[in-house]
Enzyme design. Structure first.
Site, PDB file in Angstrom:
ATOM      1  N   SER A 125      39.462  48.260  39.731  1.00 36.65           N
ATOM      2  CA  SER A 125      38.946  47.943  38.508  1.00 36.65           C
ATOM      3  C   SER A 125      37.870  48.763  38.072  1.00 36.65           C
ATOM      4  O   SER A 125      36.958  49.216  39.088  1.00 36.65           O
ATOM      5  CB  SER A 125      38.608  46.645  38.032  1.00 36.65           C
ATOM      6  OG  SER A 125      37.941  46.510  36.766  1.00 36.65           O
ATOM      7  N   GLU A 127      35.646  48.304  36.159  1.00 38.04           N
ATOM      8  CA  GLU A 127      34.364  47.269  36.368  1.00 38.04           C
ATOM      9  C   GLU A 127      33.458  47.580  37.548  1.00 38.04           C
ATOM     10  O   GLU A 127      32.280  47.454  37.256  1.00 38.04           O
ATOM     11  CB  GLU A 127      34.750  46.082  36.270  1.00 38.04           C
ATOM     12  CG  GLU A 127      35.264  45.587  34.860  1.00 38.04           C
ATOM     13  CD  GLU A 127      34.242  45.420  33.623  1.00 38.04           C
ATOM     14  OE1 GLU A 127      33.300  45.228  33.954  1.00 38.04           O
ATOM     15  OE2 GLU A 127      34.649  45.745  32.536  1.00 38.04           O
ATOM     16  N   TYR A 149      32.916  39.966  38.334  1.00 39.54           N
ATOM     17  CA  TYR A 149      34.323  40.456  38.417  1.00 39.54           C
ATOM     18  C   TYR A 149      34.166  41.564  39.051  1.00 39.54           C
ATOM     19  O   TYR A 149      34.820  41.949  39.988  1.00 39.54           O
ATOM     20  CB  TYR A 149      35.001  40.505  37.111  1.00 39.54           C
ATOM     21  CG  TYR A 149      36.459  41.195  37.015  1.00 39.54           C
ATOM     22  CD1 TYR A 149      37.534  40.632  37.542  1.00 39.54           C
ATOM     23  CD2 TYR A 149      36.420  42.521  36.842  1.00 39.54           C
ATOM     24  CE1 TYR A 149      38.737  41.159  37.495  1.00 39.54           C
ATOM     25  CE2 TYR A 149      37.760  43.135  36.607  1.00 39.54           C
ATOM     26  CZ  TYR A 149      39.020  42.461  37.176  1.00 39.54           C
ATOM     27  OH  TYR A 149      40.282  43.158  37.217  1.00 39.54           O
TER      28      TYR A 149
END
Length: 318
Positions: A125, A127, A149
């Site tokens: 990801s 992120e 996350y």
């Protein structure tokens, strides 16, 4: 005929990937924590539910993972499972870390244990990068995640890299930036916007309440991105790839696009509430996906405006 096991087949990416692999002639096993109880609604929406053999697998349980690999004997394993909401990860940090990081480790260790030449894809990801400002992140950009996350995804990324180097597993991570479709549930902001705009267009007098609409993201089209996953496992050498459009837009631009298509005044219908802001968030997300183009021959087909239009139309596949 190749065989693929998709862990997390009931989600957006799992469903689109299953459709792609079926079209390529694969036998597809779809993994879910409880295959007997799950509705596999997304597979039904894509009209492929009858073609996917569903299996129960808990990736947090090593024994469950190993038994599933021994029973399905896959050539390729795609790990798309785990808690998938950045916002929810602040409320459920332990569940998020365990389902993503421990789950990935169990899959890698089980593949190593079998000794079979299984190729492994891990869902990474953007992120992981955190806030890179105006700098476009690529595969060499350091990680500085700003959510539970992101932390979990970063841990899983390094586990994959370690097993690739230590045990010569064909294991790759796709560092995917935001990618959307009508299969997104409403807890994702893009679908929340689309659903509310449709209701307002039909006469609802509600106001759409959102958090920070000044954030900027690189938004792509999910069916494009699952093709990149498959391409990674067709390479002779495993590697990691940033998958994105290379174009960044503010959330307010996404909102404006949706409401303008419906001939609505977005500023009249949308409110920003600081109570919905995350404890930490990424102001802007910029990506450099040139490696995917050079090595995989992959390029995103749709930009944010195209994605917004297709989500509004409920376009399931192109």
């Amino acid at each position: 005929m190749k065989t693929a096991l998709i862990c997390g087949v009931s989600g957006q990416d799992g469903a689109y990937l299953a459709k792609l692999l079926l079209e390529k002639g694969y036998k597809v096993f779809g993994g879910s924590r409880d295959a007997q109880m799950s509705s596999f609604r997304n597979l039904g929406r894509l009209n492929i539910k009858q073609d996917v053999e569903t299996v129960s697998i808990s990736i947090n349980d090593f024994r469950s993972v190993l038994q599933t690999l021994q029973r399905t004997k896959p050539d390729e394993v795609y790990n798309l499972a785990g808690q998938s909401s950045v916002g929810l990860s602040f409320e459920q940090p332990v569940e998020t870390l365990e389902s993503i990081s421990v789950g990935t480790l169990n899959l890698l260790e089980a593949i190593r244990f079998t000794g079979d030449p299984i190729r492994f894809y891990n869902a990474g990801s953007s992120e992981c990068f955190g806030d890179t400002g105006n700098m476009a992140a690529d595969e060499t950009t350091p990680f500085r995640p700003r959510s539970p996350y992101g932390v979990a995804k970063a841990a899983a990324f390094w586990q994959v890299a370690n097993y690739r180097e230590a045990y010569q597993l064909h294991a790759s991570t796709g560092i995917l930036f935001n990618h959307e479709s009508p299969l997104r549930p409403e807890r994702f902001v893009t679908q929340k916007i689309v659903s509310a705009a449709k209701r307002i267009a039909k006469g609802s007098n509600e106001k759409l309440i959102l958090g920070n609409i000044e954030i900027a993201r690189d938004w792509g089209w999910a069916p494009d991105y699952v093709e990149a996953m498959w391409l990674m496992l067709q390479q002779s050498m495993a590697d990691d790839y940033v998958i994105a459009t290379g174009h960044t837009n503010k959330l307010r631009d996404f909102i404006k696009t949706i409401f303008e298509i419906l001939e609505l005044d977005w500023e009249y219908n949308v409110r920003s509430d600081t109570n919905l802001y995350r404890p930490t968030d990424i102001a802007e997300g910029h990506a450099n996906p040139i490696k995917a183009f050079d090595k995989l021959g992959w390029k995103a087909k749709y930009n944010m405006e195209g994605v917004a239009k297709m989500m509004l139309e409920g376009e399931l596949m192109v």
